[in-house]
Design an enzyme around this catalytic site. Sequence first.
Site, short mmCIF file in Angstrom:
data_model
loop_
_atom_site.label_atom_id
_atom_site.label_comp_id
_atom_site.label_asym_id
_atom_site.label_seq_id
_atom_site.Cartn_x
_atom_site.Cartn_y
_atom_site.Cartn_z
N SER A 15 17.35 36.22 13.19
CA SER A 15 16.26 35.48 13.84
C SER A 15 15.45 34.75 12.78
O SER A 15 14.88 35.39 11.89
CB SER A 15 15.36 36.44 14.60
OG SER A 15 14.12 35.81 14.83
N HIS A 31 19.53 33.09 15.84
CA HIS A 31 18.70 33.48 16.98
C HIS A 31 17.35 32.78 16.83
O HIS A 31 16.70 32.88 15.79
CB HIS A 31 18.55 35.00 16.96
CG HIS A 31 17.80 35.58 18.11
ND1 HIS A 31 18.38 35.83 19.33
CD2 HIS A 31 16.50 35.97 18.23
CE1 HIS A 31 17.48 36.35 20.15
NE2 HIS A 31 16.32 36.43 19.50
N ASP A 40 13.64 32.36 18.27
CA ASP A 40 12.63 33.00 19.11
C ASP A 40 11.52 32.03 19.48
O ASP A 40 10.69 31.67 18.64
CB ASP A 40 12.02 34.19 18.36
CG ASP A 40 12.97 35.37 18.32
OD1 ASP A 40 13.47 35.77 19.38
OD2 ASP A 40 13.22 35.89 17.21
N MET A 99 8.18 31.31 21.48
CA MET A 99 7.05 32.03 22.09
C MET A 99 5.93 31.05 22.42
O MET A 99 5.67 30.12 21.65
CB MET A 99 6.51 33.07 21.10
CG MET A 99 7.56 34.05 20.61
SD MET A 99 6.83 35.30 19.55
CE MET A 99 8.32 36.14 18.99
N HIS A 139 16.11 32.21 22.48
CA HIS A 139 15.49 33.30 23.23
C HIS A 139 14.10 32.83 23.67
O HIS A 139 13.19 32.74 22.85
CB HIS A 139 15.41 34.54 22.32
CG HIS A 139 14.70 35.71 22.91
ND1 HIS A 139 14.31 36.79 22.15
CD2 HIS A 139 14.31 35.99 24.18
CE1 HIS A 139 13.72 37.68 22.92
NE2 HIS A 139 13.69 37.21 24.16
N MET A 151 10.67 33.30 25.15
CA MET A 151 9.64 34.26 25.55
C MET A 151 8.46 33.44 26.03
O MET A 151 7.44 33.29 25.33
CB MET A 151 9.27 35.15 24.35
CG MET A 151 10.32 36.21 24.08
SD MET A 151 10.22 36.87 22.41
CE MET A 151 11.17 35.62 21.55
N MET A 210 15.80 44.09 24.92
CA MET A 210 14.71 44.14 23.93
C MET A 210 14.47 45.60 23.55
O MET A 210 14.17 46.43 24.42
CB MET A 210 13.41 43.55 24.51
CG MET A 210 13.41 42.06 24.73
SD MET A 210 13.75 41.06 23.26
CE MET A 210 12.50 41.61 22.11
N ASP A 270 17.85 43.29 20.48
CA ASP A 270 16.84 42.55 19.72
C ASP A 270 15.61 43.40 19.46
O ASP A 270 14.90 43.78 20.39
CB ASP A 270 16.47 41.31 20.56
CG ASP A 270 15.58 40.33 19.81
OD1 ASP A 270 15.25 40.58 18.65
OD2 ASP A 270 15.24 39.29 20.42
C1 DX5 Z 1 10.73 39.70 18.87
C2 DX5 Z 1 11.89 38.76 18.69
C3 DX5 Z 1 12.90 39.23 17.75
C4 DX5 Z 1 12.41 39.44 16.35
C5 DX5 Z 1 13.17 40.62 15.80
O1 DX5 Z 1 9.98 39.30 19.95
O2 DX5 Z 1 12.52 38.49 19.92
O3 DX5 Z 1 14.07 38.41 17.76
O4 DX5 Z 1 12.59 38.34 15.52
O5 DX5 Z 1 12.63 40.98 14.59
P1 DX5 Z 1 13.00 42.35 13.88
O6 DX5 Z 1 14.48 42.37 13.67
O7 DX5 Z 1 12.20 42.31 12.60
O8 DX5 Z 1 12.55 43.45 14.81
ZN ZN Z 2 14.50 37.40 19.95
#
Ligand code: DX5
Ligand code: ZN
Length: 218
Positions: free
Chosen positions: A8, A33, A35, A37, A66, A68, A137, A175
């Site tokens: 990620s 990946h 993320d 948000m 992904h 969110m 998750m 994840d």
């Molecule tokens: C959290 C993200 C993850 C995050 C994982 O909301 O969806 O993809 O980057 O990070 P680590 O591997 O550090 O838990």
């Molecule tokens: Zn993620």
Amino acid sequence: MKFTIAPSILSADFSDLSGELKKINAIYDSWVHLDVMDGHFVPNLTFGPCVVKSIRNVSDIFFDVHLMVEYPENLIGAFYNSGANAITFHIESTHFPMRLIKMTKEFGVRVGVALNPATPVEQIFPILEFLDIVLVMSVEPGFSGQKFIPFSLEKIRRIADFRKKHGLNFLISVDGGVNEETAKNILLAGADVLVMGSYFFKNDYNRVVKFIEHLREK
Ligand code: DX5
Ligand code: ZN
């Protein structure tokens, strides 16, 4: 063991994303990946389609987006246009998952559904046959660097059992908190894709590569 590694970029050096992408590209069987948000669905903000589009120009690797966000239906087209290969939305972010699955598939990209730690797996059983990816998750979404929640293993097992029983072939991606301590048990529970944020980017790269190779030999 056979699996895909999906680092990620949330934990990457944003001043050198193309250099970070090269590190990912050098790993056998890897995705990026991404993320996304929105500061509402989760209490953090990251990046949008413009950033994804600019890194698409410097990389051919599989982009695993992904979302969110609230109202994911407003963004699916924009992320498709920015070069996403898979788009995953949260089951908690919509009352109409079938509509979103259809919309995403019409763009010709793979579709995934993510579920938060407290969301029971039964909630997605009716839609599993329509999915390419289930994203379990194993931390509360919003931040990297959190500790893996142990009960996630049982959720992975139950989704993998359902897949086997019904002859389905979606991928199970996990994840949150994936690292040297947790990765093996996550794979043994039935995962196919390991998302890695802080472990991948905040450790010595050679050590990370060695660990991944070692895991593949098991
Ligand atoms: C959290 C993200 C993850 C995050 C994982 O909301 O969806 O993809 O980057 O990070 P680590 O591997 O550090 O838990
Ligand atoms: Zn993620």
